[in-house]
Structure formats: C-alpha cells, structure tokens
Design a protein around this motif. Structure first.
Motif, PDB file in Angstrom:
ATOM      1  N   ASP A  64       0.783  -1.046   0.067  1.00 54.53           N
ATOM      2  CA  ASP A  64      -0.112  -0.137  -0.297  1.00 54.53           C
ATOM      3  C   ASP A  64       1.141   1.667   0.223  1.00 54.53           C
ATOM      4  O   ASP A  64       1.005   1.201   0.935  1.00 54.53           O
ATOM      5  CB  ASP A  64      -0.800  -0.138   1.298  1.00 54.53           C
ATOM      6  N   ARG A  72       3.103  -7.057   9.383  1.00 53.34           N
ATOM      7  CA  ARG A  72       2.761  -5.316   8.531  1.00 53.34           C
ATOM      8  C   ARG A  72       4.356  -4.610   8.841  1.00 53.34           C
ATOM      9  O   ARG A  72       4.611  -4.276  10.223  1.00 53.34           O
ATOM     10  CB  ARG A  72       1.715  -5.291   9.334  1.00 53.34           C
ATOM     11  N   ARG A  73       4.734  -3.930   7.390  1.00 55.00           N
ATOM     12  CA  ARG A  73       5.778  -3.486   8.041  1.00 55.00           C
ATOM     13  C   ARG A  73       5.741  -1.891   7.359  1.00 55.00           C
ATOM     14  O   ARG A  73       5.491  -1.503   6.078  1.00 55.00           O
ATOM     15  CB  ARG A  73       6.460  -3.471   7.243  1.00 55.00           C
ATOM     16  N   THR A  74       5.666  -0.864   7.935  1.00 54.87           N
ATOM     17  CA  THR A  74       5.834   0.650   7.319  1.00 54.87           C
ATOM     18  C   THR A  74       6.111   1.372   7.682  1.00 54.87           C
ATOM     19  O   THR A  74       7.098   0.797   8.550  1.00 54.87           O
ATOM     20  CB  THR A  74       4.285   1.496   8.844  1.00 54.87           C
ATOM     21  N   ILE A  98       5.972   6.726   1.834  1.00 52.72           N
ATOM     22  CA  ILE A  98       5.441   5.964   2.821  1.00 52.72           C
ATOM     23  C   ILE A  98       4.583   4.611   2.006  1.00 52.72           C
ATOM     24  O   ILE A  98       4.157   4.985   1.553  1.00 52.72           O
ATOM     25  CB  ILE A  98       3.788   7.077   3.382  1.00 52.72           C
ATOM     26  N   ASP A 157      11.132   2.511  10.365  1.00 48.44           N
ATOM     27  CA  ASP A 157      10.498   0.375  10.264  1.00 48.44           C
ATOM     28  C   ASP A 157       9.435   0.498  11.569  1.00 48.44           C
ATOM     29  O   ASP A 157       9.837   0.450  12.586  1.00 48.44           O
ATOM     30  CB  ASP A 157      11.911  -0.301  10.121  1.00 48.44           C
ATOM     31  N   ILE A 176       9.080   4.328   6.143  1.00 46.37           N
ATOM     32  CA  ILE A 176       8.990   6.137   5.858  1.00 46.37           C
ATOM     33  C   ILE A 176      10.426   6.551   5.651  1.00 46.37           C
ATOM     34  O   ILE A 176      11.053   6.294   6.388  1.00 46.37           O
ATOM     35  CB  ILE A 176       8.224   7.053   7.018  1.00 46.37           C
ATOM     36  N   ASP A 197       2.170  -5.997   3.672  1.00 46.13           N
ATOM     37  CA  ASP A 197       1.874  -6.924   4.557  1.00 46.13           C
ATOM     38  C   ASP A 197       2.079  -8.442   3.556  1.00 46.13           C
ATOM     39  O   ASP A 197       1.885  -8.418   2.819  1.00 46.13           O
ATOM     40  CB  ASP A 197       0.658  -6.710   4.976  1.00 46.13           C
ATOM     41  N   VAL A 210       3.187   0.849   2.792  1.00 46.83           N
ATOM     42  CA  VAL A 210       2.789  -0.431   3.574  1.00 46.83           C
ATOM     43  C   VAL A 210       3.115  -1.771   3.373  1.00 46.83           C
ATOM     44  O   VAL A 210       2.307  -2.068   2.521  1.00 46.83           O
ATOM     45  CB  VAL A 210       1.223  -0.149   5.279  1.00 46.83           C
ATOM     46  N   LEU A 243       1.240   5.125   0.231  1.00 48.58           N
ATOM     47  CA  LEU A 243       0.158   5.778   0.958  1.00 48.58           C
ATOM     48  C   LEU A 243       0.203   7.442   0.378  1.00 48.58           C
ATOM     49  O   LEU A 243      -0.078   8.312   0.763  1.00 48.58           O
ATOM     50  CB  LEU A 243       0.259   5.970   2.625  1.00 48.58           C
TER      51      LEU A 243
END
Length: 554
Positions: A395, A428-430, A405, A450, A432, A409, A407, A397
C-alpha cells in the motif's frame, strides 16, 4: 468449367423471398449443395434484411446461430436500415428458404430477401479466387520460420480489408478444418491477442492440443476466465493474459498461485520470467495505484530490502538502507507462553500489544531503537527468515518530492533452530523514507522509520503460502533494461560490493541483470580471496558511504 458451375449460370440474379422461393429452385440448391464442386465456391448470393438498426456483427451472429450455418460476410453494408452482405454458403441459403425467410432477433421478426447468384468471386475480389483460398493465404503469411502463428487483430488484416471480407470473429477459422489441422501440428507459439475475445476460443485451440504448442498470447481481449484452457494447459510454458478483465478485479496472490497450478510448466507470464520455482519475484497490490515511476521505486526498494534481510550473510547491507537517525520498532500480540516457546526474545525487543506497559527489562527504551547502531544490534540477533513475496500486499500511502510512505503486509517464516520448530508469521511493515536530492534529477531514498508488527499466521495463511520451496525468491533481474534501469541497478550493486563500475556492469550482464545472483558469486569469490584490488572502488571514494541502496530517477 464444372457441370455445377454451368448449372448455376441458369439461375442468375434470381430474386428469392417468402413468395418466390419455389420448390424447384429449392431442389436445385439442394443438388448444388451436395455436388457443388469448386465452381459453386465462386458464386456469391446477396442476403438482405429489412429494418435492421443494430450493429452488423449482431446480424451476422443472429443469422449464423438461428440457421446453424457458418458465415463469413463479404461486402457488408447497412443503408437506411437495410442490411446486406454476400455469402457463398449454399447451405445457409437453403435453410433460410426452408424457415420461411424469417429471422427472429430480440423479440422481433425480420424479413430476409435473397438475390441468388448475383456476383462471382471475380466481381467481388477482382480475380477468380475462393474465400477459402484468401483465408488460407492470410493464415499462411502469419506463420513464420520460428513456428509462430500470429493471429493478432486477425479481422483487421489488410487483405480482408482490401476484399471487404468481414472476418468478424476469429472462431470462424474452425470452419477451415484442413488448414487448421495442419497449422495445429506445426505451431509452437500462437498469438490471439486483440481479437475482442470474450472467452478462451477453445474451438480454435482444439486444433493445437495434439501439437507442440507451448506459448499462447491472449492479451488485450475481453476474457473473464481461463477455465476453458484446461485441455492445453499442461504444455504451456509462456502465457500472455494482460489487458483482460480477469486481470482487473482478481486478488493478485490468488491470480498468480492459480495460474502456476494450472500451468505447471509455465516459465514466463506476460513477458516476465518466473524463477526456478515458478514464482514471480513479487506480486503488487497497490491500495493507491501510483504512477509508473512510483511502482518502479517501490518494487526496487522491496526486492532489495528483503533479499538482503533474508540472507544472514548480507543482512548488514540492508541496514545501510537506514538513515543514521532512523527509528525501528517491533510490535507483537503474543501471550507470555507463546513468547517463551520462541527462541528469539520477542518480549525483550518488542512492544507487546496485549500489555504495552509490561516491563520485562530495566530500560524500556530499548524497545524503540533510535539510531542505526541500535537497529544493527537488534537485527543481528534475529533468526534466519524467509519471506514469501507472492503474499505481499503493498500500500503506497504517499509519494512526493520529500517522502515515500508504504505499508507491506505478508507472510514469512523463521527456520527451525535447535529444538524450536519452523514457525510461520504474518507481518505488517510500515516504511517511511526520506528523499534527498543527489545532483540533477537523481534522488536518494533513506529509511527514517521502520515499524514492524509480527503475529502468528493462521492455518489458512500457512496453507496458502510457500506453495513451492522458494530459494533466492527475490529476483532482481531486469528484462531488456533501459540505460536508466542499468544505472540504477549498478548503483545498488556497487554499493553492496564496492566494485568499480566497469567490473560491476560486466558481472551484472553475465547474470542477466540479476543482482542477487551476481552478489552470490561475488560473496563466494570474496571468501576465496579471488577479488583483485584493481576491481574495487578506492577507499577514499565517497560512494561507499552512501546510506541508501536505492537510486531513483524522477
């Protein structure tokens, strides 16, 4: 001239309708249909339908279906709602007469009129040639020395246009059985793209079942499902299906998994090479569909990050993708019993969602790692992992001049260690990432934050992942790379290996632009002291200090 052709001349320009269609001419047409010979193939009869206001293709389908006859219209027109076309099919003429010159369509009844034997092939085509000869010539010219039969956009072939032949659907080729049986034996690659197909044309593919067909191109049609391809699927090695509705709404991981199961010998999908285990390097499912440049950046970043992260010999290189002041955090939702069952100290290195205030160590700040050194330390004690990229959902963002940014999964597993069994996790890893200019239009991407969430995968998730063993699954190979692609990949590879540009480019080229394979060979040679100093970048070169492995050209 044959006797049939001579007898046809006795009935020239005869007007037939529900009032004039006599028994004698019907018997005559029956005789010709049985004994037609070549001469009858040169006689064409005009079909006229009153008050027809729909498209001509709907008329052709209606006539063909209702009278159960093949139809390849010639010189079709529609003037003032009077649709007309020519045909040489005597069986069609006979059936129209027997059914009273009536055509039911969409709850209406249309009247048909016929001008029997109005024109010859010479009148319509400028020379004495049969419709079958023209179609055979077009098909034969589309077959090349590599045993490829290119039937793409078949109805728009120049010769059909010149002769005003309306080959309105490719399934009409099934009526040329001798021609298609021969082509079925000789063809290895079949291109059916851009033919407005609403479903797989099994009536055509049936001719190729017993042959050596290994490649099918069904791209840019209107196909909703590939369920009809079962009979030929076991032989197919290359498949093109992009540009069809079935690709639009289907969940990507489901799409890829089912195709691989259906086509066990598949080595290429939509022009993308599959790896040795039949997996595409990564399946993309973007929440916000970004532009092409964003996709390129994201895919390169994820492929490189997880390739290095999963390789315990190279994982330290993945930390070079972080900024010096980056932040890393790990969250779980595991019970104390579950945490104790794991060899990795999740409790000491994570923030547990079930009890975020629980203090198991003195310094709780260690659970949030605020600099590159601390991130290296916590990643160093992590067990060996393997991510399944065909489970990834990506995703995006935000992506602008300053920030990216995203995300991610997906599913990964940790290898068995000691008495601890192999374990499967969802994550789930976000990420930036900050973007810094680096001269001209170049940009450097560096991880600033992270945030990793880890939980136990469900049985359903486990069953649907790692369908085949995936080794070196994150391929970084490029197909027909542009100069910009090569330069970006070189920057990554040179940063990992510290090789000079010429040496790095030569190694990548030898490995078909697969940075993973090239890096493996490099690491083996490093272990054996086989890398000469002349191949390496001078220590004073600033390139080795670059914090990001990703170069992006806007």
């Amino acid at each position: 001239m044959s006797s049939t052709a001579f007898r046809l001349s006795e009935y020239k320009d005869v007007k037939l309708n529900q009032y004039t269609g006599s028994t004698s001419i019907m018997q005559y047409i029956e005789y010709c249909a049985i004994n037609e010979g070549v001469g009858a193939s040169h006689s064409f009869h005009k079909i006229m339908v009153n008050d027809w206001s729909d498209e001509n293709e709907e008329l052709f389908d209606a006539v063909s279906d209702h009278f159960d006859s093949s139809l390849i219209p010639v010189n079709a027109t529609n003037v003032a709602n009077m649709a007309s076309f020519y045909t040489s099919n005597l069986n069609l003429i006979l059936k129209i007469m027997k059914l009273g010159f009536k055509l039911p369509f969409a709850r209406d009844m249309y009247e048909i009129k016929i001008v029997f034997n109005e024109k010859t092939s010479k009148h319509l085509f400028g020379k004495q040639v049969t419709l079958e000869d023209i179609v055979s010539g077009v098909v034969n010219r589309r077959f090349n020395e590599n045993q490829e039969l290119d039937l793409s956009s078949f109805r728009n072939d120049k010769e059909f246009s010149e002769h005003k032949i309306d080959f309105y659907k490719i399934s009409l080729l099934a009526h040329f059985k001798t021609l298609m049986l021969r082509m079925g034996k000789e063809t290895k690659s079949l291109n059916l793209s851009q033919n407005k197909l609403s479903k797989v044309p099994t009536v055509i593919l049936n001719f190729f079942i017993k042959g050596d067909l290994t490649s099918i191109n069904l791209s840019y049609n209107k196909i909703q499902s590939l369920s009809d391809l079962a009979r030929v699927s076991s032989k197919i090695e290359k498949l093109w299906i992009q540009g069809n509705p079935l690709c639009d709404d289907i969940e990507p991981s489901y799409y890829v998994k089912n195709l691989i199961v259906k086509f066990p010998r598949l080595t290429q999908l939509d022009g993308i090479k599959l790896n040795e285990h039949g997996m595409i390097p990564m399946v993309r499912n973007y929440l916000i569909t970004p532009d092409t440049c964003t996709k390129l950046v994201v895919e390169r970043f994820l492929i490189m990050f997880f390739t290095l992260y999963d390789d315990k010999k190279l994982y330290k290189k993945s930390t070079q993708m972080y900024d010096e002041n980056a932040t890393f955090s790990l969250m779980t939702d595991m019970t104390e019993v579950e945490e104790r069952q794991l060899g990795y100290q999740y409790a000491n290195n994570s923030r547990n969602i079930l009890d975020p205030h629980k203090k198991k160590i003195t310094n709780t700040n260690k659970r949030i790692y605020n600099n590159l050194a601390s991130i290296k330390n916590v990643l160093a004690i992590a067990p060996k992992t393997l991510h399944d990229p065909h489970t990834f959902t990506v995703d995006v963002l935000q992506h602008n001049q300053q920030t990216l940014i995203l995300v991610v999964d997906g599913i990964f597993k940790e290898y068995a260690l000691g008495q601890r069994p192999e374990a499967f996790f969802k994550f789930r890893r976000t990420f930036i990432l900050a973007i810094f200019p680096e001269g001209g239009d170049n940009r450097v991407y560096s991880i600033m934050n992270d945030m990793l969430y880890v939980g136990f995968a469900s049985q359903e998730q486990i069953k649907s992942s790692f369908k085949s063993p995936i080794i070196n699954h994150n391929s970084v190979g490029l197909i027909n790379p542009t100069r910009a692609d090569i330069d970006a990949l070189l920057k990554i590879f040179m940063n990992v290996t510290h090789l000079i540009r010429n040496e790095a480019e030569l190694r990548l080229k030898l490995h078909n632009w697969d940075v993973n394979e090239a890096t493996k060979e490099y690491m083996t040679q490093v272990s054996n002291n086989q890398i000469p100093k002349s191949s390496l970048i001078d220590e004073e070169d600033d390139f080795s200090d670059t914090s990001s492995l990703l170069d992006y050209v806007d």
